[in-house]
Scaffold this motif. Structure first.
Motif, PDB file in Angstrom:
ATOM      1  N   ARG A 251       0.845  -1.199   0.000  1.00 45.41           N
ATOM      2  CA  ARG A 251       0.000   0.000   0.000  1.00 45.41           C
ATOM      3  C   ARG A 251       0.876   1.243   0.000  1.00 45.41           C
ATOM      4  O   ARG A 251       1.712   1.443   0.882  1.00 45.41           O
ATOM      5  N   HIS A 252       0.679   2.106  -0.994  1.00 47.49           N
ATOM      6  CA  HIS A 252       1.518   3.294  -1.110  1.00 47.49           C
ATOM      7  C   HIS A 252       1.029   4.380  -0.156  1.00 47.49           C
ATOM      8  O   HIS A 252      -0.172   4.636  -0.050  1.00 47.49           O
ATOM      9  N   ILE A 253       1.972   5.027   0.526  1.00 48.99           N
ATOM     10  CA  ILE A 253       1.633   6.029   1.531  1.00 48.99           C
ATOM     11  C   ILE A 253       2.203   7.394   1.186  1.00 48.99           C
ATOM     12  O   ILE A 253       1.527   8.411   1.279  1.00 48.99           O
ATOM     13  N   SER A 254       3.454   7.457   0.790  1.00 49.49           N
ATOM     14  CA  SER A 254       4.115   8.753   0.640  1.00 49.49           C
ATOM     15  C   SER A 254       4.995   8.767  -0.603  1.00 49.49           C
ATOM     16  O   SER A 254       4.505   8.900  -1.709  1.00 49.49           O
ATOM     17  N   GLY A 255       6.301   8.603  -0.417  1.00 52.43           N
ATOM     18  CA  GLY A 255       7.245   8.606  -1.524  1.00 52.43           C
ATOM     19  C   GLY A 255       8.652   8.715  -0.995  1.00 52.43           C
ATOM     20  O   GLY A 255       8.875   9.053   0.172  1.00 52.43           O
ATOM     21  N   THR A 256       9.623   8.443  -1.842  1.00 51.57           N
ATOM     22  CA  THR A 256      11.018   8.561  -1.418  1.00 51.57           C
ATOM     23  C   THR A 256      11.349  10.002  -1.094  1.00 51.57           C
ATOM     24  O   THR A 256      12.039  10.295  -0.118  1.00 51.57           O
ATOM     25  N   GLY A 257      10.840  10.916  -1.930  1.00 54.48           N
ATOM     26  CA  GLY A 257      11.088  12.332  -1.696  1.00 54.48           C
ATOM     27  C   GLY A 257      12.571  12.615  -1.571  1.00 54.48           C
ATOM     28  O   GLY A 257      13.388  12.159  -2.364  1.00 54.48           O
ATOM     29  N   GLY A 258      12.933  13.356  -0.523  1.00 54.92           N
ATOM     30  CA  GLY A 258      14.327  13.721  -0.323  1.00 54.92           C
ATOM     31  C   GLY A 258      15.000  13.009   0.822  1.00 54.92           C
ATOM     32  O   GLY A 258      16.104  13.384   1.217  1.00 54.92           O
ATOM     33  N   GLN A 259      14.350  11.964   1.371  1.00 49.67           N
ATOM     34  CA  GLN A 259      14.932  11.333   2.555  1.00 49.67           C
ATOM     35  C   GLN A 259      16.349  10.826   2.313  1.00 49.67           C
ATOM     36  O   GLN A 259      17.273  11.126   3.081  1.00 49.67           O
ATOM     37  N   LEU A 260      16.531  10.067   1.243  1.00 45.75           N
ATOM     38  CA  LEU A 260      17.854   9.518   0.971  1.00 45.75           C
ATOM     39  C   LEU A 260      18.847  10.620   0.601  1.00 45.75           C
ATOM     40  O   LEU A 260      20.038  10.529   0.916  1.00 45.75           O
ATOM     41  N   ASP A 261      18.361  11.674  -0.051  1.00 48.40           N
ATOM     42  CA  ASP A 261      19.217  12.823  -0.356  1.00 48.40           C
ATOM     43  C   ASP A 261      19.825  13.388   0.920  1.00 48.40           C
ATOM     44  O   ASP A 261      21.035  13.643   1.005  1.00 48.40           O
ATOM     45  N   PHE A 262      18.990  13.604   1.932  1.00 45.45           N
ATOM     46  CA  PHE A 262      19.453  14.245   3.158  1.00 45.45           C
ATOM     47  C   PHE A 262      20.227  13.300   4.071  1.00 45.45           C
ATOM     48  O   PHE A 262      21.154  13.726   4.763  1.00 45.45           O
ATOM     49  N   VAL A 263      19.862  12.026   4.079  1.00 52.28           N
ATOM     50  CA  VAL A 263      20.652  11.056   4.831  1.00 52.28           C
ATOM     51  C   VAL A 263      22.069  11.000   4.262  1.00 52.28           C
ATOM     52  O   VAL A 263      23.059  10.990   5.005  1.00 52.28           O
ATOM     53  N   THR A 264      22.169  10.988   2.937  1.00 51.50           N
ATOM     54  CA  THR A 264      23.475  10.945   2.274  1.00 51.50           C
ATOM     55  C   THR A 264      24.262  12.225   2.534  1.00 51.50           C
ATOM     56  O   THR A 264      25.449  12.184   2.895  1.00 51.50           O
ATOM     57  N   GLY A 265      23.609  13.366   2.366  1.00 48.00           N
ATOM     58  CA  GLY A 265      24.285  14.644   2.550  1.00 48.00           C
ATOM     59  C   GLY A 265      24.714  14.898   3.977  1.00 48.00           C
ATOM     60  O   GLY A 265      25.818  15.406   4.233  1.00 48.00           O
ATOM     61  N   ALA A 266      23.850  14.551   4.940  1.00 46.52           N
ATOM     62  CA  ALA A 266      24.190  14.774   6.351  1.00 46.52           C
ATOM     63  C   ALA A 266      25.405  13.958   6.760  1.00 46.52           C
ATOM     64  O   ALA A 266      26.265  14.421   7.523  1.00 46.52           O
ATOM     65  N   TYR A 267      25.499  12.731   6.253  1.00 47.23           N
ATOM     66  CA  TYR A 267      26.658  11.903   6.592  1.00 47.23           C
ATOM     67  C   TYR A 267      27.939  12.484   5.991  1.00 47.23           C
ATOM     68  O   TYR A 267      29.017  12.410   6.593  1.00 47.23           O
ATOM     69  N   ALA A 268      27.815  13.101   4.804  1.00 45.91           N
ATOM     70  CA  ALA A 268      28.986  13.678   4.143  1.00 45.91           C
ATOM     71  C   ALA A 268      29.464  14.952   4.834  1.00 45.91           C
ATOM     72  O   ALA A 268      30.649  15.293   4.765  1.00 45.91           O
ATOM     73  N   ALA A 269      28.565  15.672   5.514  1.00 43.57           N
ATOM     74  CA  ALA A 269      28.951  16.890   6.232  1.00 43.57           C
ATOM     75  C   ALA A 269      29.840  16.523   7.416  1.00 43.57           C
ATOM     76  O   ALA A 269      29.590  15.541   8.113  1.00 43.57           O
ATOM     77  N   GLU A 270      30.847  17.326   7.646  1.00 46.17           N
ATOM     78  CA  GLU A 270      31.869  16.964   8.641  1.00 46.17           C
ATOM     79  C   GLU A 270      31.284  16.682  10.024  1.00 46.17           C
ATOM     80  O   GLU A 270      31.701  15.768  10.716  1.00 46.17           O
ATOM     81  N   HIS A 271      30.328  17.474  10.453  1.00 51.07           N
ATOM     82  CA  HIS A 271      29.697  17.272  11.758  1.00 51.07           C
ATOM     83  C   HIS A 271      28.207  16.957  11.591  1.00 51.07           C
ATOM     84  O   HIS A 271      27.408  17.224  12.489  1.00 51.07           O
ATOM     85  N   GLY A 272      27.852  16.383  10.449  1.00 48.06           N
ATOM     86  CA  GLY A 272      26.450  16.156  10.143  1.00 48.06           C
ATOM     87  C   GLY A 272      25.828  15.016  10.917  1.00 48.06           C
ATOM     88  O   GLY A 272      26.508  14.069  11.341  1.00 48.06           O
TER      89      GLY A 272
END
Length: 445
Positions: free
Chosen positions: A334-355
């Motif tokens: 059952r579809h509820i939402s979408g991928t949206g930007g979740q993976l974008d921000f998880v990836t970016g936050a990890y790349a930030a030095e103190h993210g």
């Protein structure tokens, strides 16, 4: 060119404008608050004249008439980049279809020809003296979509705020085919009151926050609860860099918590890509020089986020398993939402030095029969779509605590994840972990 004469020349009724749509066309409404309500109704009224018209949108905030007036989909097929509550009902009924995507890549689907556009219909702010219309609350991938369109119709609405942008934030009267005027209220999505569980989850995240961080938070009860905690705290000089600006940020601006002074990128400016919330939020954004919109390919790009250094991303999810896989868009199939930007921000936050990145959910939910289920599962087997893979699972949060998963072996992950599960389900999760050979010792207390 006299822009006012050009405007008058192109000004028509909604009914006249939508005659440009032909059978077999792809029509794009862009996303969220750009929804052209009058044009949508006029197009729906042509349901007996048209066949096989595909309409594309995202995060519908009002009933969509090409769906409502054509329940058997004889004329229109409704396609979505991301789902709101309204859209979820349409998908449940088989009257809408989701298009999988990452938000940072959404614009490229247009530029590379994967998402054709014959007619674009969008709501914009009124024209200025130079002939330009602000896209207002929706930057997103608007420019890529319009550049791909064969024809463009603007629904000009004085309720759409004028929003300053970094780029791709306006269009000129010379670039459009028709102009339609509307005074319909924009769709609103004011944040709901946080539940007690939302408050507990927010309370578990709050100790990780500190002065000078740049925040990305999602929408819903938990972000509102967190916004209230921050507003009442001693935290100061926070920054905003977010795909979606909601009322949670309005609280923080009104409390003087967001100054954007400590940001290493776009210093002094709050940055967002799309916005939906209350009328108060829209009024706050109108001609607000302290805030700017930007395309999703910039806002959600992990390379952009990396440069923000002290960056904190907080989003919601639906469920997870003992391996650390995270589902944020379906419940089974059952579809509820979408991928949206979740993976974008998880990836970016990890790349930030103190993210730091947090994905939050309640530990349980009740079904329609009142039965309680754990959101933490032994493994995904019912068709749940994996949004964030186990290799990128960040700090996971429930009302029972925070589990940091990066770098952990499978048995360590299982222990950490079970420690934030509801106590009533921990024994059976331990048993499942043992059967799956990812359990070393019990963490029962």
């Amino acid at each position: 060119m006299n822009v006012y004469e050009e405007y008058k020349k192109k000004l028509v009724s909604a009914e006249e404008a939508v005659k440009i749509v032909k059978s077999g066309d792809w029509v794009d409404y862009s996303q969220t608050c750009s929804f052209p309500e009058d044009l949508d109704a006029a197009l729906a009224a042509r349901r007996d004249e048209l066949e096989d018209v595909n309409v594309r949108n995202a995060i519908s905030m009002k009933p969509v008439q090409v769906v409502e007036q054509d329940p058997d989909q004889k004329a229109f097929t409704y396609n979505l980049w991301h789902c709101s509550g309204i859209d979820r009902k349409y998908v449940d009924q088989g009257r809408a279809f989701y298009s999988p995507m990452l938000f940072r890549n959404c614009g490229s689907y247009y530029t590379r020809g994967y998402a054709p556009v014959n007619v674009a219909m969008i709501t914009v702010a009124p024209m200025d003296k130079n002939g330009y219309f602000s896209y207002g609350l929706t930057n997103c991938c608007m420019q890529e979509m319009l550049d791909a369109a064969d024809h463009i119709i603007l629904e000009v609405n004085p309720n759409m705020p004028f929003v300053f942008g970094m780029e791709c934030d306006h269009i000129h009267i010379s670039e459009v085919d028709y102009v339609v005027e509307s005074t319909k209220p924009l769709g609103i999505a004011p944040g709901g009151a946080p539940s007690e569980i939302d408050k507990k989850i927010a309370g578990n995240i709050f100790p990780y926050l500190y002065d000078g961080i740049t925040l990305q938070i999602g929408i819903g009860g938990m972000p509102n609860a967190l916004g209230g905690l921050i507003a009442d705290s001693d935290l100061k000089d926070l920054g905003m860099h977010t795909e979606l600006m909601s009322d949670g940020y309005l609280k923080l601006y009104q409390a003087g918590k967001i100054t954007n002074k400590k940001k290493l990128l776009n210093r002094g400016k709050g940055v967002f890509s799309i916005c939906n919330g209350s009328t108060d939020l829209y009024e706050f954004l109108d001609h607000n020089i302290d805030i700017m919109s930007a395309p999703m390919r910039y806002v959600n790009n992990p390379e952009t986020i990396r440069q923000l250094d002290h960056f904190v991303s907080i989003n919601g999810c639906v469920s997870m398993d003992l391996y650390g896989q995270v589902c944020s868009e379906t419940s089974g199939t059952r579809h509820i939402s979408g991928t949206g930007g979740q993976l974008d921000f998880v990836t970016g936050a990890y790349a930030a030095e103190h993210g730091q990145a947090f994905l939050a959910m309640s530990s349980t939910f009740k079904d329609k029969q009142g039965e309680v289920h754990s959101r933490i599962l032994p493994k995904f087997t019912a068709g749940d779509v994996i949004t964030t893979p186990r290799t990128q699972a960040p700090r996971m949060v429930t009302e029972y605590g925070v589990a940091q998963l990066s770098g952990l072996a499978t048995w360590q992950r299982a222990e950490a994840i079970i420690s934030i599960a509801h106590p009533d389900f921990r024994d059976e999760l331990i048993k499942a972990a043992e059967e799956q050979k990812i359990w070393r010792r019990s963490n029962k207390r």
